[in-house]
Motif scaffolding. Structure first.
Motif, mmCIF file in Angstrom:
data_model
loop_
_atom_site.group_PDB
_atom_site.id
_atom_site.type_symbol
_atom_site.label_atom_id
_atom_site.label_comp_id
_atom_site.label_asym_id
_atom_site.label_seq_id
_atom_site.Cartn_x
_atom_site.Cartn_y
_atom_site.Cartn_z
ATOM 1 N N ASP A 6 -44.113 -20.988 -89.958
ATOM 2 C CA ASP A 6 -42.964 -19.939 -89.513
ATOM 3 C C ASP A 6 -43.650 -18.449 -89.982
ATOM 4 N N VAL B 284 -32.722 -14.933 -84.403
ATOM 5 C CA VAL B 284 -34.092 -14.713 -84.180
ATOM 6 C C VAL B 284 -34.766 -15.982 -83.488
ATOM 7 N N ARG B 285 -34.896 -15.895 -82.371
ATOM 8 C CA ARG B 285 -35.250 -17.131 -81.360
ATOM 9 C C ARG B 285 -37.115 -17.296 -81.643
ATOM 10 N N ARG B 286 -37.387 -18.468 -81.528
ATOM 11 C CA ARG B 286 -38.809 -18.797 -81.715
ATOM 12 C C ARG B 286 -39.508 -18.327 -80.725
ATOM 13 N N LEU B 287 -40.439 -17.396 -80.733
ATOM 14 C CA LEU B 287 -41.134 -17.011 -79.476
ATOM 15 C C LEU B 287 -42.727 -17.500 -79.509
ATOM 16 N N SER C 166 -44.973 -15.187 -79.441
ATOM 17 C CA SER C 166 -45.408 -14.088 -80.566
ATOM 18 C C SER C 166 -44.438 -13.433 -81.023
ATOM 19 N N HIS C 167 -44.269 -13.343 -82.270
ATOM 20 C CA HIS C 167 -43.475 -12.615 -82.817
ATOM 21 C C HIS C 167 -43.764 -11.113 -83.438
ATOM 22 N N LEU D 67 -40.758 -9.814 -85.702
ATOM 23 C CA LEU D 67 -39.650 -10.634 -86.046
ATOM 24 C C LEU D 67 -39.601 -11.750 -86.863
ATOM 25 N N LEU E 132 -38.707 -14.816 -88.776
ATOM 26 C CA LEU E 132 -37.706 -16.032 -88.552
ATOM 27 C C LEU E 132 -36.748 -16.074 -89.739
ATOM 28 N N ILE F 153 -36.522 -8.215 -90.336
ATOM 29 C CA ILE F 153 -37.149 -7.467 -88.982
ATOM 30 C C ILE F 153 -37.993 -6.248 -89.483
ATOM 31 N N THR G 50 -34.770 -11.463 -78.316
ATOM 32 C CA THR G 50 -36.117 -11.753 -77.718
ATOM 33 C C THR G 50 -36.779 -10.478 -77.314
ATOM 34 N N ASP G 51 -38.052 -10.574 -76.885
ATOM 35 C CA ASP G 51 -39.005 -9.451 -76.490
ATOM 36 C C ASP G 51 -38.352 -8.670 -75.117
#
Length: 314
Positions: A99, A196-199, A201-202, A214, A216, A220, A276-277
């Protein structure tokens, strides 16, 4: 497809995000086989009947009463096959290896730093887990331990990756990449970790010249954009610049953009909209189209209009 729900605070507004409360005509929430196929989620509250215990298995955040699965916490309903769980909206961050987290140094100890990571206990950043002057692979010397506050000191913000866990459950972090390390030139925004969603790329760069990290864990970082080629290779990185406590010069337009993005995040979080982005970019474009300044975003009417527009485009 972007999908999100919000936890209702004032249901009398009639917002499309508001969900019914106990006492409404339909007090039972049935889940069919296609309910979560598209990755959607539904909001529930303690005591609400979700579905039959004969058709589904109860998971965390639920209990069985009168052969019905009932929510024990307020949060989003998640389904994996026949397992139903409720992920609490207001909860501490539950970390996993790999993470990306943003944290604040709380204490400097021998060969390690303690880091506030919005979890149940402070994380640990070992001296052996950071980049030091002279190359990544060199051994840590006694002189490095004496100069630990030259790298990180109390109050410093940093971005790191969860490397492992200690026996007591504390996170072990590392900053062995130039993408990680001390944070400068920006503003910290705190939101519930569930949003905060798992993307893929953060690390996000918006066209307005603002970089986003972002975490997790719900922290932020909104900062001035830094070009990737401004850093040298890891073996010869500029330690003085990487560990500097001084902010770079930030012009007025960038400051305004940072404030606008930070307030957008706060507005979306207040309506419990997962980030999300794509969503953040659409929200920023909406503020530009409607000539909304950073302060105006905090108005209740403007915030509601922003969220309603984003929901319509989703």
């Amino acid at each position: 497809m972007i999908s999100f729900t919000s936890f209702p605070v004032q249901p009398e507004r009639g917002s499309e995000y508001a969900k019914h409360f106990p006492g409404d005509e339909d007090d039972h929430m049935d889940l069919d086989d296609g309910e979560f196929e598209a990755g959607g989620s539904r909001v529930t509250w303690p005591g609400e009947t979700i579905t039959s215990s004969q058709a589904f298995m109860r998971g965390h955040g639920t209990y069985v009463e009168n052969e019905q699965v009932v929510a024990s916490v307020a949060g989003t309903i998640e389904r994996v096959n026949k397992l139903i769980t409720v992920r609490a909206i207001r909860t501490k961050y539950n970390p996993e290896v790999g993470d990306l987290v943003v944290g604040r140094i709380t204490e400097v100890q021998p060969r390690r730093w303690k880091v506030d990571s919005n979890s149940r206990q402070d994380a640990v950043l070992m001296l052996s887990s950071v980049n030091l002057p002279g190359g990544v692979q060199r051994r840590k010397l006694e002189s490095d331990e004496l100069q630990m506050r030259n790298f990180f000191e109390e109050g410093d913000l940093l971005v790191a990756e969860v490397q492992a866990f200690f026996a007591d459950g504390a996170m072990s972090l590392h900053t062995r990449s130039l993408k990680y390390g001390k944070l400068r030139n920006g503003q910290l925004v705190t939101i519930p970790p569930i949003l905060v969603r798992r993307l893929k790329s953060h690390f996000i760069t918006l066209p307005c010249g603002v970089d986003l990290i972002l975490g997790l864990n719900g922290y932020i970082w909104v900062s001035k954009h830094v070009k990737e080629n401004e850093q040298e290779g890891e073996e010869g990185f500029d330690a003085e610049a990487v560990y500097s406590n001084r902010n770079d010069f930030i012009d007025d337009s960038t400051r305004i953009a940072i404030s606008r993005v930070a307030n957008i995040i706060q507005v979306l979080a207040s309506h419990f909209v997962p980030l999300t982005d794509t969503l953040l970019l659409e929200a920023y474009e909406w503020t530009i189209e409607n000539d909304t300044d950073a302060k105006g975003l905090l108005s209740e009417d403007v915030g509601d209009a922003l969220v309603a527009t984003i929901a319509a485009r989703a």
